[in-house]
Design a protein around this motif. Structure first.
Motif, PDB file in Angstrom:
ATOM      1  N   ASP A  89       0.849  -1.198   0.000  1.00 36.85           N
ATOM      2  CA  ASP A  89       0.000   0.000   0.000  1.00 36.85           C
ATOM      3  C   ASP A  89       0.884   1.246   0.000  1.00 36.85           C
ATOM      4  N   ALA A  90       1.150   1.790  -1.198  1.00 38.27           N
ATOM      5  CA  ALA A  90       2.067   2.926  -1.329  1.00 38.27           C
ATOM      6  C   ALA A  90       1.482   4.231  -0.811  1.00 38.27           C
ATOM      7  N   SER A 135       5.855   8.213  -3.893  1.00 39.86           N
ATOM      8  CA  SER A 135       6.450   7.892  -2.591  1.00 39.86           C
ATOM      9  C   SER A 135       7.949   8.149  -2.603  1.00 39.86           C
ATOM     10  N   ILE A 136       8.455   8.610  -1.460  1.00 39.34           N
ATOM     11  CA  ILE A 136       9.884   8.721  -1.246  1.00 39.34           C
ATOM     12  C   ILE A 136      10.352   7.437  -0.552  1.00 39.34           C
ATOM     13  N   VAL A 137      11.270   6.730  -1.192  1.00 41.15           N
ATOM     14  CA  VAL A 137      11.778   5.473  -0.638  1.00 41.15           C
ATOM     15  C   VAL A 137      13.249   5.652  -0.270  1.00 41.15           C
ATOM     16  N   SER A 158      14.752   7.640  -3.487  1.00 37.70           N
ATOM     17  CA  SER A 158      14.106   7.637  -4.796  1.00 37.70           C
ATOM     18  C   SER A 158      12.677   8.118  -4.663  1.00 37.70           C
ATOM     19  N   TRP A 159      12.297   9.083  -5.524  1.00 41.44           N
ATOM     20  CA  TRP A 159      10.894   9.490  -5.625  1.00 41.44           C
ATOM     21  C   TRP A 159      10.281   8.584  -6.686  1.00 41.44           C
ATOM     22  N   GLN A 160       9.556   7.570  -6.247  1.00 43.61           N
ATOM     23  CA  GLN A 160       9.003   6.567  -7.140  1.00 43.61           C
ATOM     24  C   GLN A 160       7.575   6.910  -7.540  1.00 43.61           C
ATOM     25  N   GLN A 161       7.208   6.532  -8.781  1.00 43.25           N
ATOM     26  CA  GLN A 161       5.909   6.882  -9.350  1.00 43.25           C
ATOM     27  C   GLN A 161       5.666   8.381  -9.200  1.00 43.25           C
ATOM     28  N   ALA A 162       6.711   9.136  -9.519  1.00 40.82           N
ATOM     29  CA  ALA A 162       6.694  10.586  -9.314  1.00 40.82           C
ATOM     30  C   ALA A 162       5.763  11.279 -10.309  1.00 40.82           C
TER      31      ALA A 162
END
Length: 252
Positions: A89-90, A135-137, A158-162
């Protein structure tokens, strides 16, 4: 003499046994928590337990579990494993942390922390309203707590699905990757320029404030709204890069 020593060791073992098996909810009553931190029901013991919900604005963690690991006691340290949230759940925070606790020292190794971007944006002082998602990972190979934040930091962010929202709709930035380091006790992040925005910046989190400096060079494939917005950033240099400089207080 030997019998007295055995009695003493037995007593110490009994006290240690009672210490770790005392319900965690009782230990919690002895701790002064921040006023803005809200905890759900606490179950388990000091050794191993779980909190059903942790709320600290602007984040909510559905559950947080812990487990003490005594294998490091011979080195004067105590291992701690934390697990919280749902990896799938992002939209919610997630963490998987492996920590070593010593006398005045906190060390994290091979740990992952994920934070949704949307609640973070209002905490930053930006020159214009921004609506973003993803999300920031953080993947931490090693992080040692220091003043004001760290004494050592090796990892990536990493900013994912930015994505960010433009007047014509959401613009997909894919992912923006960066490296993490510790700079004189401050948290430092340096992005890699291989992203659609050509974002190449160094961001520093200081005590109670932040500062960002670098450049932008949107790819030709970016929507015209992105290129038009560059006029509010500044004057491009000879290589077509636009300067970017931001600073402000955290949480104000």
């Amino acid at each position: 003499m030997k019998k007295s020593m055995l009695w003493l060791l037995g007593l110490l073992a009994y006290l240690l046994f009672m210490l770790v098996l005392t319900p965690a909810s009782l230990w919690l009553k002895l701790v002064t928590l921040p006023a803005d931190l809200q905890l759900g029901p606490v179950t388990g013991t000091l050794w191993q337990g779980q909190v059903a919900g942790v709320q600290k604005a602007p984040f909510y963690l559905p559950q947080l579990s812990w487990q003490l690991q005594p294998s490091l006691l011979w080195r004067g340290k105590l291992g701690l494993k934390l697990q919280g949230g749902n990896l799938r759940d992002a939209s919610l925070p997630y963490l998987a942390v492996q920590a070593e606790l010593g006398f005045g020292k906190v060390l994290l190794q091979q740990s992952t922390i994920r934070l949704p971007v949307a609640p973070i944006i209002p905490q930053l002082q930006l020159p214009m309203p921004v609506d973003a998602s993803g999300s920031i990972v953080l993947n931490l190979q090693k992080f040692e707590l220091g003043q004001p934040y760290c004494s050592e930091l090796v990892g990536t962010a990493s900013w994912q699905q930015a994505k960010f929202k433009a007047p014509t709709g959401w613009i997909d930035l894919q992912a923006i990757d960066s490296t993490l380091s510790c700079d004189n006790g401050n948290l430092s992040l340096t992005t890699k320029a291989d992203n659609p925005l050509g974002l190449l910046v160094k961001a520093d989190v200081l005590q109670g404030s932040y500062q960002i400096a670098g450049t932008l060079k949107p790819a030709a494939s970016m929507p015209k709204e992105v290129h038009q917005a560059m006029q509010f950033v500044g004057q491009a240099d000879a290589e077509g890069r636009f300067p970017l400089k931001l600073q402000g207080r955290i949480g104000q």
